[in-house]
Write a protein that holds these residues in place. Structure first.
Motif, PDB file in Angstrom:
ATOM      1  N   TYR A   7      37.917 -18.216 -25.686  1.00 31.70           N
ATOM      2  CA  TYR A   7      39.317 -18.436 -25.985  1.00 31.70           C
ATOM      3  C   TYR A   7      39.472 -19.209 -27.279  1.00 31.70           C
ATOM      4  CZ  TYR A   7      44.212 -19.562 -24.975  1.00 31.70           C
ATOM      5  OH  TYR A   7      45.568 -19.676 -25.016  1.00 31.70           O
ATOM      6  N   MET A 152      51.161 -12.768 -16.308  1.00 27.18           N
ATOM      7  CA  MET A 152      51.459 -12.840 -17.734  1.00 27.18           C
ATOM      8  C   MET A 152      52.727 -13.653 -17.989  1.00 27.18           C
ATOM      9  SD  MET A 152      50.494  -8.851 -18.432  1.00 27.18           S
ATOM     10  CE  MET A 152      51.151  -8.622 -20.063  1.00 27.18           C
ATOM     11  N   LYS A 154      55.644 -13.128 -19.462  1.00 28.64           N
ATOM     12  CA  LYS A 154      55.905 -13.156 -20.884  1.00 28.64           C
ATOM     13  C   LYS A 154      57.384 -12.963 -21.194  1.00 28.64           C
ATOM     14  CE  LYS A 154      55.175  -8.248 -21.867  1.00 28.64           C
ATOM     15  NZ  LYS A 154      56.515  -8.090 -22.506  1.00 28.64           N
ATOM     16  N   ASP A 178      49.035  -6.962 -24.647  1.00 26.89           N
ATOM     17  CA  ASP A 178      48.939  -8.378 -25.018  1.00 26.89           C
ATOM     18  C   ASP A 178      50.299  -9.051 -25.161  1.00 26.89           C
ATOM     19  OD1 ASP A 178      49.924  -7.291 -27.363  1.00 26.89           O
ATOM     20  OD2 ASP A 178      48.423  -8.198 -28.671  1.00 26.89           O
ATOM     21  N   PHE A 182      51.712 -12.675 -27.902  1.00 24.20           N
ATOM     22  CA  PHE A 182      50.738 -13.508 -27.192  1.00 24.20           C
ATOM     23  C   PHE A 182      49.314 -12.985 -27.406  1.00 24.20           C
ATOM     24  CE2 PHE A 182      54.788 -13.197 -25.035  1.00 24.20           C
ATOM     25  CZ  PHE A 182      55.175 -14.525 -24.904  1.00 24.20           C
ATOM     26  N   GLU A 184      46.589 -13.850 -28.919  1.00 26.20           N
ATOM     27  CA  GLU A 184      45.404 -14.676 -28.730  1.00 26.20           C
ATOM     28  C   GLU A 184      45.002 -14.754 -27.260  1.00 26.20           C
ATOM     29  OE1 GLU A 184      48.063 -15.729 -30.496  1.00 26.20           O
ATOM     30  OE2 GLU A 184      47.245 -15.452 -32.519  1.00 26.20           O
ATOM     31  N   GLU A 185      45.975 -14.539 -26.351  1.00 28.89           N
ATOM     32  CA  GLU A 185      45.686 -14.601 -24.916  1.00 28.89           C
ATOM     33  C   GLU A 185      44.826 -13.429 -24.446  1.00 28.89           C
ATOM     34  OE1 GLU A 185      46.430 -16.968 -22.749  1.00 28.89           O
ATOM     35  OE2 GLU A 185      47.468 -18.220 -24.228  1.00 28.89           O
ATOM     36  N   GLN A 187      41.987 -12.825 -25.199  1.00 24.53           N
ATOM     37  CA  GLN A 187      40.622 -13.328 -25.013  1.00 24.53           C
ATOM     38  C   GLN A 187      40.524 -14.346 -23.886  1.00 24.53           C
ATOM     39  OE1 GLN A 187      37.707 -12.421 -26.629  1.00 24.53           O
ATOM     40  NE2 GLN A 187      38.935 -10.732 -27.443  1.00 24.53           N
ATOM     41  N   ASN A 188      41.604 -14.568 -23.177  1.00 17.10           N
ATOM     42  CA  ASN A 188      41.648 -15.586 -22.116  1.00 17.10           C
ATOM     43  C   ASN A 188      41.570 -14.892 -20.760  1.00 17.10           C
ATOM     44  OD1 ASN A 188      42.119 -17.717 -20.427  1.00 17.10           O
ATOM     45  ND2 ASN A 188      44.086 -18.298 -21.317  1.00 17.10           N
ATOM     46  N   ASN A 191      44.236 -15.058 -17.524  1.00 14.99           N
ATOM     47  CA  ASN A 191      45.484 -14.312 -17.347  1.00 14.99           C
ATOM     48  C   ASN A 191      45.201 -12.839 -17.616  1.00 14.99           C
ATOM     49  OD1 ASN A 191      45.821 -13.741 -20.216  1.00 14.99           O
ATOM     50  ND2 ASN A 191      46.439 -15.881 -20.445  1.00 14.99           N
ATOM     51  N   PHE A 193      46.756 -10.821 -19.996  1.00 11.46           N
ATOM     52  CA  PHE A 193      47.102 -10.298 -21.316  1.00 11.46           C
ATOM     53  C   PHE A 193      45.927  -9.503 -21.888  1.00 11.46           C
ATOM     54  CE2 PHE A 193      50.143 -13.868 -21.161  1.00 11.46           C
ATOM     55  CZ  PHE A 193      51.288 -13.238 -21.607  1.00 11.46           C
ATOM     56  N   TYR A 224      38.530  -6.657 -21.245  1.00 13.84           N
ATOM     57  CA  TYR A 224      39.550  -7.460 -21.934  1.00 13.84           C
ATOM     58  C   TYR A 224      39.375  -7.329 -23.435  1.00 13.84           C
ATOM     59  CZ  TYR A 224      35.889 -11.102 -22.434  1.00 13.84           C
ATOM     60  OH  TYR A 224      34.746 -11.800 -22.738  1.00 13.84           O
TER      61      TYR A 224
END
Length: 384
Positions: A7, A152, A154, A178, A182, A184-185, A187-188, A191, A193, A224
């Motif tokens: 992340y 998410m 969002k 995504d 959002f 960048e999420e 890669q998290n 969640n 996304f 992901y």
């Protein structure tokens, strides 16, 4: 790599992208040669008057179900659109790209009558992608229930994903996006996304998901690092899972999907931001991120809908990818050899149509949905 490290690396890459100045688009076009063999194609409009149709499913006996993004499920019977929409559809958030998405029959539909719908749920300030299961009986969905909702939450009406595909083991894959704002999420793993999830038919996480043992990872995530996946298909002969996803300004990708893999967004991308700035300084995927089989550069074709041709009507297309293009306004036939994209043909390129979905019918012909307020269902057959 630990989830927190992944992340943070995504955030660092995004930061580098933000620091990069707007630049001239000097990326080289990635073109493929025309296929050596093909077919002359005849195009027939079967039904029009559909309101932004999104997904298509073939019922036993010849009827068809079509989703309209605005929230209706429509029945086509004897080649005509039934006036009354199918009842029992869940309430959807029809906002920008959001609405009613895919429709897929269970593998044992003739016994169970189960139908699965994906859709945008919630409000403009708090929304998710959801999965709905019901029993179809003669123009009605019965005993319907939401069996899964993404984590998410969002804002806005962009990048929901929403394609469904059943695997050979009876589990299903659902693609997600995504959320646009959002990225960048993606890669998290805590969640949904930018993920593809693998679920049991009741919406629970399928066993054997390779990321489920990671600290903090959601147990249903299959892959992901995606931007917005609106096409997924499983080759009925090989079992290989294929998917494509939208890039921003260029960088659309066609991928082979393997459980546990990270597809790189937004750390690795050949696409540019809409401002013209680089999103990331990295365009090579390396060992940590799975590289695409095909990228579209420098412009996005905006892929939506994916089918792998297996049938007798177009024998020269056997094993080829058929990909709808919204911005590109064509149906792309991508020839695959040994896992590589080696040739590409644009069909319907002179028609000025946004192609939303493509499916192979029970008759081996190709069926296409056009994404317009007065959308249509087209059928492609051999001209000779």
């Amino acid at each position: 790599m630990a989830i927190t490290a992944i992340y943070r690396s995504a955030l660092a890459a995004a930061g580098l992208g933000l620091l990069a100045a707007a630049c001239a688009d000097n990326r080289e076009a990635v073109e493929l040669p025309e296929p050596a063999t093909g077919h002359a194609v005849s195009v027939e409009t079967l039904v029009d008057g559909l309101e932004h149709p999104w997904g298509l499913a073939f019922l036993p006996g010849g009827d068809m179900l079509v989703t309209e993004r605005t929230g209706q499920l429509r029945l086509i019977r004897d080649g005509a659109l039934v006036e009354a929409p199918v009842s029992g559809v869940p309430e959807v958030l029809a906002l920008s790209q959001g609405g009613l998405f895919d429709v897929v029959l269970a593998p044992d539909f003739e016994e169970t009558r189960e139908v699965y719908l994906s859709f945008a749920s919630g409000t403009a300030r708090s929304n998710n992608t959801a999965l709905y299961r019901a029993r179809y009986e003669d123009g009605a969905l019965l005993d319907g229930e939401v069996i899964w909702t993404s984590q998410m939450d969002k804002t806005g009406g962009a990048h929901f994903g929403g394609r469904i595909a059943f695997m050979g083991d009876g589990t299903l894959l659902l693609t997600l996006g995504d959320g646009f704002e959002f990225r960048e999420e993606a890669q998290n793993l805590a969640n949904h996304f930018g993920a593809i999830v693998r679920l049991n038919r009741d919406g629970s996480p399928a066993s054997g998901n390779p990321l489920a043992g990671e600290d903090g990872a959601l147990a249903d995530i299959w892959t992901y690092g995606h931007r917005n996946v609106q096409g997924i298909a499983i080759d009925p002969e090989t079992g290989v899972v294929w998917a494509h996803e939208h890039g921003p300004r260029g960088g659309d990708e066609l991928n082979i999907i393997e459980g546990g893999h990270n597809y790189g967004w937004p750390i690795v991308t050949s696409g540019l931001d809409y401002s013209g700035a680089r999103i990331s300084p990295f365009a090579e995927h390396g060992d940590e991120y799975t590289a695409p089989v095909r990228e579209w550069l420098p412009n996005s074709i905006a892929p939506s809908g994916l089918a792998i041709y297996r049938g007798g009507a177009f024998p020269n297309w056997n094993g080829d990818m058929l990909i709808g293009a919204l911005a590109g306004q064509a149906l792309h036939r991508v020839v695959i050899a040994d896992g590589e994209a080696v040739a590409e043909e644009k069909l319907l390129a002179d028609e000025g149509l946004r192609i939303r979905d493509v499916r192979i019918g029970l008759d081996g012909l190709v069926y296409v949905l056009t994404d317009h307020a007065n959308g249509a269902l087209l059928r492609l057959s051999p001209a000779d």
